[in-house]
Design a protein around this motif. Sequence first.
Motif, PDB file in Angstrom:
ATOM      1  N   PRO A 213       0.827  -1.219   0.000  1.00 50.37           N
ATOM      2  CA  PRO A 213       0.000   0.000   0.000  1.00 50.37           C
ATOM      3  C   PRO A 213       0.857   1.262   0.000  1.00 50.37           C
ATOM      4  O   PRO A 213       1.932   1.307   0.621  1.00 50.37           O
ATOM      5  N   LYS A 214       0.379   2.271  -0.735  1.00 53.94           N
ATOM      6  CA  LYS A 214       1.038   3.578  -0.864  1.00 53.94           C
ATOM      7  C   LYS A 214       2.326   3.518  -1.676  1.00 53.94           C
ATOM      8  O   LYS A 214       3.072   4.494  -1.721  1.00 53.94           O
ATOM      9  N   TYR A 215       2.628   2.360  -2.297  1.00 55.16           N
ATOM     10  CA  TYR A 215       3.824   2.250  -3.137  1.00 55.16           C
ATOM     11  C   TYR A 215       3.476   2.288  -4.628  1.00 55.16           C
ATOM     12  O   TYR A 215       4.378   2.331  -5.453  1.00 55.16           O
ATOM     13  N   GLY A 216       2.204   2.219  -4.983  1.00 53.54           N
ATOM     14  CA  GLY A 216       1.799   2.167  -6.381  1.00 53.54           C
ATOM     15  C   GLY A 216       1.346   3.509  -6.899  1.00 53.54           C
ATOM     16  O   GLY A 216       0.729   4.298  -6.184  1.00 53.54           O
ATOM     17  N   VAL A 217       1.660   3.786  -8.167  1.00 49.93           N
ATOM     18  CA  VAL A 217       1.233   5.021  -8.811  1.00 49.93           C
ATOM     19  C   VAL A 217       1.141   4.788 -10.312  1.00 49.93           C
ATOM     20  O   VAL A 217       1.885   3.965 -10.864  1.00 49.93           O
ATOM     21  N   PHE A 218       0.212   5.462 -10.962  1.00 46.26           N
ATOM     22  CA  PHE A 218       0.072   5.412 -12.416  1.00 46.26           C
ATOM     23  C   PHE A 218       0.501   6.744 -13.005  1.00 46.26           C
ATOM     24  O   PHE A 218       0.267   7.807 -12.401  1.00 46.26           O
ATOM     25  N   ALA A 219       1.121   6.709 -14.170  1.00 49.87           N
ATOM     26  CA  ALA A 219       1.596   7.919 -14.826  1.00 49.87           C
ATOM     27  C   ALA A 219       1.532   7.723 -16.336  1.00 49.87           C
ATOM     28  O   ALA A 219       1.773   6.613 -16.834  1.00 49.87           O
ATOM     29  N   PRO A 220       1.225   8.760 -17.095  1.00 52.29           N
ATOM     30  CA  PRO A 220       1.258   8.665 -18.557  1.00 52.29           C
ATOM     31  C   PRO A 220       2.699   8.571 -19.052  1.00 52.29           C
ATOM     32  O   PRO A 220       3.642   8.934 -18.328  1.00 52.29           O
ATOM     33  N   PRO A 221       2.910   8.088 -20.269  1.00 47.64           N
ATOM     34  CA  PRO A 221       4.283   7.933 -20.764  1.00 47.64           C
ATOM     35  C   PRO A 221       5.076   9.232 -20.786  1.00 47.64           C
ATOM     36  O   PRO A 221       6.297   9.211 -20.632  1.00 47.64           O
ATOM     37  N   SER A 222       4.396  10.368 -20.960  1.00 48.67           N
ATOM     38  CA  SER A 222       5.114  11.636 -21.012  1.00 48.67           C
ATOM     39  C   SER A 222       5.724  12.028 -19.673  1.00 48.67           C
ATOM     40  O   SER A 222       6.597  12.892 -19.633  1.00 48.67           O
ATOM     41  N   ARG A 223       5.308  11.389 -18.571  1.00 55.83           N
ATOM     42  CA  ARG A 223       5.824  11.734 -17.242  1.00 55.83           C
ATOM     43  C   ARG A 223       6.797  10.703 -16.705  1.00 55.83           C
ATOM     44  O   ARG A 223       7.206  10.774 -15.551  1.00 55.83           O
TER      45      ARG A 223
END
Length: 546
Positions: free
Chosen positions: A469-479
């Motif tokens: 928990p709190k270790y996951g994140v989503f980001a677009p390829p540009s970031r």
Amino acid sequence: LTKLPPQFLPLMTKEQTVEVEEEAQPASEYQSPVHEPRKRPMVHPSAQAPLPKDYAFTFFDPNDPACLEILLDPRTTIPELFAIIRQWVPQVQHKIDLIGNEILKRGCHVNDRDGLTDMTLLHYSCKAGAHGVGDPAAALRLSSQLISLGADVSLRSRWTNMNALHYAAYFDVPELIRVLLKASKPRVLNSTCSDFNHGTALHIAASNLCLGSVQCLLEHGANPTVRNDKGQGPADVVPDPMDMTLDKAEAAMVAKELKQLLLDAVPLSCNLPRATLLNYDNIPGNLMLTSIGLKLGDRVVLDDMKTGTLRFCGTTEFASGQWVGVELDEPEGKNDGSVGGVRYFICPPKLGIFAPVSKIAKAVEQAPSSVTSTPKTPRMDFSRVTGKNKKDKKELKEKKSMSVASLDPDGVKVELGDQVLVAGVKQGIIRFYGKTDFAPGYWFGVELEQPTGKHDGSVFGVRYFNCLPKYGVFAPPSRVQRIGGPKDGQSGDCTLVKKVHQVSMNQPKRNFSAVRSPKDITSESSISRLLFCCWFPWMLRAEMQS
């Protein structure tokens, strides 16, 4: 009489006064309390606050006659007066202008510092404007006097890294903010503080629910889009009203109003006329690159001379307008992808350089990249299976080609398990790539190294990968920026197979070169039906006999 200042002397004739002064001068070891200020500032040593003998309290009270006598005594030194100002009690802070004048009378430079806190008189004055403990009117009087004497508004305390504007914003004194901004240089308005994750005065005021200070800063042009080291804007650091208890209902109302005020202050390009967007600050970097036919990872030429790889496009804190960051092939740059303590991308020193968008052009390369070519996906042929080892090799080759194809649609050159940098700040490892249910487009799922994420790999009940928990994140390829390959011994083949399978299920259909004809597929289906028809009756008969 010699121990009292002139205003406490009884009324005398001129001859009596001269006679007393002549008698007192040889015996006095102290100069007059009014001295010429020094030309250069200094740091005064630390001292303890003086207190009267047999005093009942542990703090200094200028309203007490005995304390007032010590305060006006010329033998009381500047370090001792600084020690009095340090006492955070209303009795002292309400008399900040009186104590500050006594310090100046003893020849203190207007920018002198307290040796214990490294704060100047202007810092203490802004702190004394706090409502409740301090008196904004007294603080305003002293601050105006100090500024008229040449006090430097941009000076910072070396312990807190805060300047006078930061203190005024922290203690919510809008009256002082107006005076400070009128006397300071423009760069002070959006200056950052390392003790608040390199946030501005607007961040500091928003995090402390200082509504008056936020309104005053916005009126004077503070930038509501500046982000701190955690990627948070001023609206993001406002405490969440849902986390507050019922006894803090008033604070919750202030937080709600404050957050809406900051969100409304952020300019929206769709609602602004084109005439106000001359520098295109409000256009996202990826749209700017798309309009000129480029994307992150492309080879570019800078000023028709230097070649490199495009690593960044967007707005910056060091200048207005859209800028691109390029990782050069030769050490002819100026930085490592960071400017002024803010990181925009990562590269070796002297290889990074920033330039306006108009200064770059796409480089013409002769040999096409092998990574971006369409991979061939082999299919399993049931009639030509010769052994388990050959099958395993073929599956491994298939997984590798699928992972390269699925994770490099935009030339990012990132694979599952690679170490990446998200938004130029957070480091992590790629665990997922593909379409999601919570937003359109393709997203990277990253397992961060620190618990600064938002989830455990699942969003709205849909799991995309597994992490704490709190270790996951989503980001677009540009970031997302690749900073290294997979860590040694990080994941086995089973994990890789699971992740690749999950990624491939979310990928759009591709036109592969090795596509079989309908005849081959019909042939396979016929063979399968023939084997089934021969095998099923035999098994059924054997079962009935048993």
